[in-house]
Structure formats: C-alpha cells, structure tokens
Design a protein around this motif. Structure first.
Motif, PDB file in Angstrom:
ATOM      1  N   LEU A 244     -25.981  52.636  49.741  1.00  0.00           N
ATOM      2  CA  LEU A 244     -24.538  52.974  50.017  1.00  0.00           C
ATOM      3  C   LEU A 244     -24.267  54.452  49.409  1.00  0.00           C
ATOM      4  CD1 LEU A 244     -22.980  49.753  49.323  1.00  0.00           C
ATOM      5  CD2 LEU A 244     -23.389  50.813  51.750  1.00  0.00           C
TER       6      LEU A 244
ATOM      7  N   ASP B 145     -21.232  57.038  48.446  1.00  0.00           N
ATOM      8  CA  ASP B 145     -19.898  57.590  48.419  1.00  0.00           C
ATOM      9  C   ASP B 145     -19.412  57.938  47.122  1.00  0.00           C
ATOM     10  OD1 ASP B 145     -16.995  57.487  48.495  1.00  0.00           O
ATOM     11  OD2 ASP B 145     -17.453  56.803  50.678  1.00  0.00           O
TER      12      ASP B 145
ATOM     13  N   ARG C 237     -17.534  52.096  47.624  1.00  0.00           N
ATOM     14  CA  ARG C 237     -18.780  51.817  47.679  1.00  0.00           C
ATOM     15  C   ARG C 237     -18.765  50.084  47.482  1.00  0.00           C
ATOM     16  NH1 ARG C 237     -19.917  55.526  44.176  1.00  0.00           N
ATOM     17  NH2 ARG C 237     -20.420  54.030  42.498  1.00  0.00           N
TER      18      ARG C 237
ATOM     19  N   MET D  81     -17.718  48.384  50.700  1.00  0.00           N
ATOM     20  CA  MET D  81     -18.485  48.386  51.567  1.00  0.00           C
ATOM     21  C   MET D  81     -19.650  47.074  51.174  1.00  0.00           C
ATOM     22  SD  MET D  81     -18.963  52.222  53.113  1.00  0.00           S
ATOM     23  CE  MET D  81     -19.429  52.925  51.458  1.00  0.00           C
ATOM     24  N   LYS D  82     -20.052  47.199  49.958  1.00  0.00           N
ATOM     25  CA  LYS D  82     -20.875  46.411  49.433  1.00  0.00           C
ATOM     26  C   LYS D  82     -20.421  44.882  49.685  1.00  0.00           C
ATOM     27  CE  LYS D  82     -23.779  45.590  45.491  1.00  0.00           C
ATOM     28  NZ  LYS D  82     -24.365  46.070  44.154  1.00  0.00           N
TER      29      LYS D  82
ATOM     30  N   VAL E  28     -28.104  45.269  50.324  1.00  0.00           N
ATOM     31  CA  VAL E  28     -28.037  46.738  49.683  1.00  0.00           C
ATOM     32  C   VAL E  28     -28.914  47.020  48.507  1.00  0.00           C
ATOM     33  CG1 VAL E  28     -26.163  48.297  48.428  1.00  0.00           C
ATOM     34  CG2 VAL E  28     -25.515  46.877  50.133  1.00  0.00           C
TER      35      VAL E  28
ATOM     36  N   GLU F 224     -27.355  52.328  45.205  1.00  0.00           N
ATOM     37  CA  GLU F 224     -25.843  53.003  45.471  1.00  0.00           C
ATOM     38  C   GLU F 224     -26.148  54.455  44.919  1.00  0.00           C
ATOM     39  OE1 GLU F 224     -22.285  50.969  44.194  1.00  0.00           O
ATOM     40  OE2 GLU F 224     -23.369  49.011  44.433  1.00  0.00           O
TER      41      GLU F 224
ATOM     42  N   VAL G 146     -26.060  54.443  54.395  1.00  0.00           N
ATOM     43  CA  VAL G 146     -24.435  54.762  54.822  1.00  0.00           C
ATOM     44  C   VAL G 146     -23.918  55.736  53.926  1.00  0.00           C
ATOM     45  CG1 VAL G 146     -22.252  53.284  54.879  1.00  0.00           C
ATOM     46  CG2 VAL G 146     -24.498  52.277  55.514  1.00  0.00           C
TER      47      VAL G 146
ATOM     48  N   ASP H 122     -21.200  58.885  53.098  1.00  0.00           N
ATOM     49  CA  ASP H 122     -19.821  59.729  53.032  1.00  0.00           C
ATOM     50  C   ASP H 122     -20.394  61.076  53.392  1.00  0.00           C
ATOM     51  OD1 ASP H 122     -17.416  60.258  53.054  1.00  0.00           O
ATOM     52  OD2 ASP H 122     -17.450  60.388  50.735  1.00  0.00           O
TER      53      ASP H 122
END
Length: 120
Positions: free
Chosen positions: A3, A5, A11, A14-15, A26, A29, A49, A51
């Motif tokens: 992830l 962002d 984050r 979304m997680k 996941v 990050e 994923v 941003d």
C-alpha cells in the motif's frame, strides 16, 4: 500487496478494508514513491496499490520504475483525480488499473481481485 499513500489514515483505511477478506495480504506500506520502489524491490509484492499525488516522486514515476524492475507486480492506481490525463499517464507508466478514491470503499477489493486475475 504493498500500500502506497502519503496519508496514514488513507493507508489505515485501505488496510482495514482489505483485512475484511482472507484473499489479500498486505505485506508492506510506503509513504512516498521512492519508498514504494525500494519496498517493491525488497518485498516483491504481487500487487501495489499506488496513490498518484505524493511529495517527492509521484505515483506515475514510481509506477514506471516499479514496472521496469521486471519483478512482475501489478499496480492499481487509487487517486482522487479522475481526469483522463491522470488515467492516461498512469496506464502509460504501466498501471494495470485505476480507481477513484471516492469509490475505493466499495470497489477496492473487487479491483484488486480483478487485477490479480489479469484483468485491467
């Protein structure tokens, strides 16, 4: 999945959403494009994923660098921008999909699963 962002709350959201399914894990990050490239290199996630708007290296450049690594992760761009120019830039950089953050609460899991199956 990685992830990426720069906003911790995004984050975390979304997680938490992804944790509602046992089909997604996941593994890391990142808060910037630079960190995303490094973590993609070391963690080797199947999906990133990403941003688009982050300080330093943005999501388009990070997507390009991650896809050029040749490690195979598919990149799903999740952004607040829905203008065609952002979509075109992300896809040109190698993104497999594009999702607006306003739809992420209902469509994120489906988009991740579609990309994992090879759809865009």
């Amino acid at each position: 999945m990685l992830l990426v962002d720069d906003h911790p709350m995004v984050r975390a959201g979304m997680k938490a959403l992804l944790a509602t399914t046992d089909r997604v894990e996941v593994v890391g990050e990142a808060t910037s494009g630079e960190e995303a490239v490094e973590k993609a290199r070391t963690l080797k996630p199947d999906i990133v994923v990403m941003d688009l708007a982050m300080p330093g290296m943005g999501g388009v450049q990070a997507t390009r660098q991650i896809t050029e690594l040749g490690l195979g992760p598919k990149v799903l761009v999740v952004t607040i921008h829905d203008e065609d120019e952002y979509l075109a830039s992300a896809l040109d950089a190698g993104a497999a999909g594009f999702l607006n953050k306003s739809a992420a609460d209902t469509d994120l899991i489906g988009a991740v699963e579609a990309i994992a199956r090879g759809h865009s």
